[in-house]
Design a protein around this motif. Structure first.
Motif, PDB file in Angstrom:
ATOM      1  N   TYR A   1       0.441  -1.449  -0.420  1.00 30.25           N
ATOM      2  CA  TYR A   1      -0.042   0.061  -0.193  1.00 30.25           C
ATOM      3  C   TYR A   1       1.094   1.031   0.107  1.00 30.25           C
ATOM      4  O   TYR A   1       2.571   0.875   0.329  1.00 30.25           O
ATOM      5  N   GLN A   2       0.263   2.361  -0.612  1.00 33.47           N
ATOM      6  CA  GLN A   2       1.154   3.530  -0.280  1.00 33.47           C
ATOM      7  C   GLN A   2       0.436   4.906   0.372  1.00 33.47           C
ATOM      8  O   GLN A   2      -0.262   4.050   1.060  1.00 33.47           O
ATOM      9  N   GLN A   3       1.019   5.744   0.191  1.00 33.27           N
ATOM     10  CA  GLN A   3      -0.296   7.209   1.572  1.00 33.27           C
ATOM     11  C   GLN A   3      -1.136   6.917   1.283  1.00 33.27           C
ATOM     12  O   GLN A   3      -1.965   7.299   1.668  1.00 33.27           O
TER      13      GLN A   3
ATOM     14  N   ILE B   1      -3.814 -19.341  14.313  1.00 34.84           N
ATOM     15  CA  ILE B   1      -3.056 -19.277  13.480  1.00 34.84           C
ATOM     16  C   ILE B   1      -1.713 -19.033  14.797  1.00 34.84           C
ATOM     17  O   ILE B   1      -1.765 -18.248  15.890  1.00 34.84           O
ATOM     18  N   ALA B   2      -0.851 -18.538  14.057  1.00 38.13           N
ATOM     19  CA  ALA B   2       0.580 -18.155  14.925  1.00 38.13           C
ATOM     20  C   ALA B   2       1.524 -18.206  14.115  1.00 38.13           C
ATOM     21  O   ALA B   2       1.993 -18.162  12.668  1.00 38.13           O
ATOM     22  N   GLY B   3       1.888 -16.469  13.118  1.00 35.18           N
ATOM     23  CA  GLY B   3       3.363 -16.520  12.752  1.00 35.18           C
ATOM     24  C   GLY B   3       3.841 -14.948  13.564  1.00 35.18           C
ATOM     25  O   GLY B   3       4.071 -14.607  13.957  1.00 35.18           O
ATOM     26  N   THR B   4       4.488 -13.732  11.999  1.00 36.45           N
ATOM     27  CA  THR B   4       4.575 -13.093  11.834  1.00 36.45           C
ATOM     28  C   THR B   4       4.500 -11.863  10.606  1.00 36.45           C
ATOM     29  O   THR B   4       4.027 -12.276  10.253  1.00 36.45           O
ATOM     30  N   TYR B   5       4.119 -10.838  11.176  1.00 39.16           N
ATOM     31  CA  TYR B   5       3.656  -9.595  10.163  1.00 39.16           C
ATOM     32  C   TYR B   5       5.018  -8.844  10.484  1.00 39.16           C
ATOM     33  O   TYR B   5       5.993  -8.221  11.069  1.00 39.16           O
ATOM     34  N   THR B   6       5.340  -8.490   9.069  1.00 39.63           N
ATOM     35  CA  THR B   6       6.821  -7.731   8.434  1.00 39.63           C
ATOM     36  C   THR B   6       6.546  -6.929   7.678  1.00 39.63           C
ATOM     37  O   THR B   6       5.721  -6.830   6.662  1.00 39.63           O
ATOM     38  N   ARG B   7       7.111  -5.600   8.224  1.00 44.02           N
ATOM     39  CA  ARG B   7       6.018  -4.238   7.440  1.00 44.02           C
ATOM     40  C   ARG B   7       8.005  -3.627   6.530  1.00 44.02           C
ATOM     41  O   ARG B   7       8.388  -3.214   8.054  1.00 44.02           O
ATOM     42  N   LYS B   8       7.992  -3.657   5.726  1.00 43.17           N
ATOM     43  CA  LYS B   8       8.724  -2.588   5.505  1.00 43.17           C
ATOM     44  C   LYS B   8       8.258  -1.293   4.128  1.00 43.17           C
ATOM     45  O   LYS B   8       7.716  -1.623   3.661  1.00 43.17           O
ATOM     46  N   TYR B   9       9.249  -0.325   4.599  1.00 45.19           N
ATOM     47  CA  TYR B   9       8.888   0.951   3.827  1.00 45.19           C
ATOM     48  C   TYR B   9       9.937   1.112   2.741  1.00 45.19           C
ATOM     49  O   TYR B   9      10.971   1.608   3.101  1.00 45.19           O
ATOM     50  N   ARG B  10       9.488   1.083   1.079  1.00 46.83           N
ATOM     51  CA  ARG B  10      11.078   1.042   0.888  1.00 46.83           C
ATOM     52  C   ARG B  10      10.518   1.961  -0.612  1.00 46.83           C
ATOM     53  O   ARG B  10       9.153   1.971  -0.953  1.00 46.83           O
ATOM     54  N   ASP B  11      11.384   3.149  -1.334  1.00 44.90           N
ATOM     55  CA  ASP B  11      11.089   4.264  -2.302  1.00 44.90           C
ATOM     56  C   ASP B  11       9.252   4.749  -2.191  1.00 44.90           C
ATOM     57  O   ASP B  11       8.238   4.124  -3.622  1.00 44.90           O
ATOM     58  N   GLY B  12       8.653   5.558  -1.253  1.00 44.53           N
ATOM     59  CA  GLY B  12       7.259   5.348  -1.437  1.00 44.53           C
ATOM     60  C   GLY B  12       6.094   4.070  -0.797  1.00 44.53           C
ATOM     61  O   GLY B  12       5.128   4.468  -1.468  1.00 44.53           O
TER      62      GLY B  12
END
Length: 163
Positions: free
Chosen positions: A31-33, A139-150
């Motif tokens: 997603y973007q801003q 369920i179990a697991g991981t949520y990963t969020r990275k921000y790159r170039d907008g």
């Protein structure tokens, strides 16, 4: 002596049953801003700790996410963060709850991070998935969020746990 093979078989079966799935399910979203529909920051009692630095903030945002495979209907991400200014570290201590609403249920994650005053985007993070509803119950697991170039890149990696 016939009891030993039975005990070994029971132990092997029990160990296999408790083992997590070796290949987790992976959902990749972006997603973007401009995809953030609602967003607000509430100043905590409007008290300043320093020029432009407040004692705390509460932020909530709702974003429409796009599935990288194009195979899912609309997915939204609802984020609620409380941020308190730490006078010792001169950073905000942030606790965030994130809920992803998918067509067949929801996935939630909770985590914490630090934010420098003036920063408008949270640092990249990995939060544990704390639960789910509907198809994502147990369920179990991981949520990963990275921000790159907008662009915000989200990965939900989870496996089913024993019910």
């Amino acid at each position: 002596m016939k009891i030993l093979p039975v005990i070994c078989a029971v132990l092997a079966f029990t160990a296999c049953k408790q083992h997590k799935a070796s290949n987790p399910v992976v959902i990749e979203l972006t997603y973007q801003q401009s995809d953030i529909q609602n967003q607000f920051d509430t100043l905590y009692n409007y008290q300043q700790a320093d020029s432009g630095v407040y004692n705390g903030l509460i932020e909530q945002a709702l974003a429409t996410c796009h599935d990288s495979t194009g195979g899912r209907d609309t997915i939204t991400q609802d984020v609620f963060s409380s941020m308190y200014y730490n006078l010792r570290s001169k950073r905000y201590d942030c606790t965030t709850t994130t809920v992803f609403q998918l067509p067949d249920g929801s996935i939630s994650a909770i985590g914490s991070f630090n934010l420098m005053p003036g920063d408008t985007i949270a640092p990249d993070h990995d939060f544990p998935i704390t639960g789910g509803a509907g198809a994502y119950h147990h369920i179990a697991g991981t949520y990963t969020r990275k921000y790159r170039d907008g662009v915000y890149h989200v990965t939900l990696r989870y496996y089913k746990t024993e019910e």
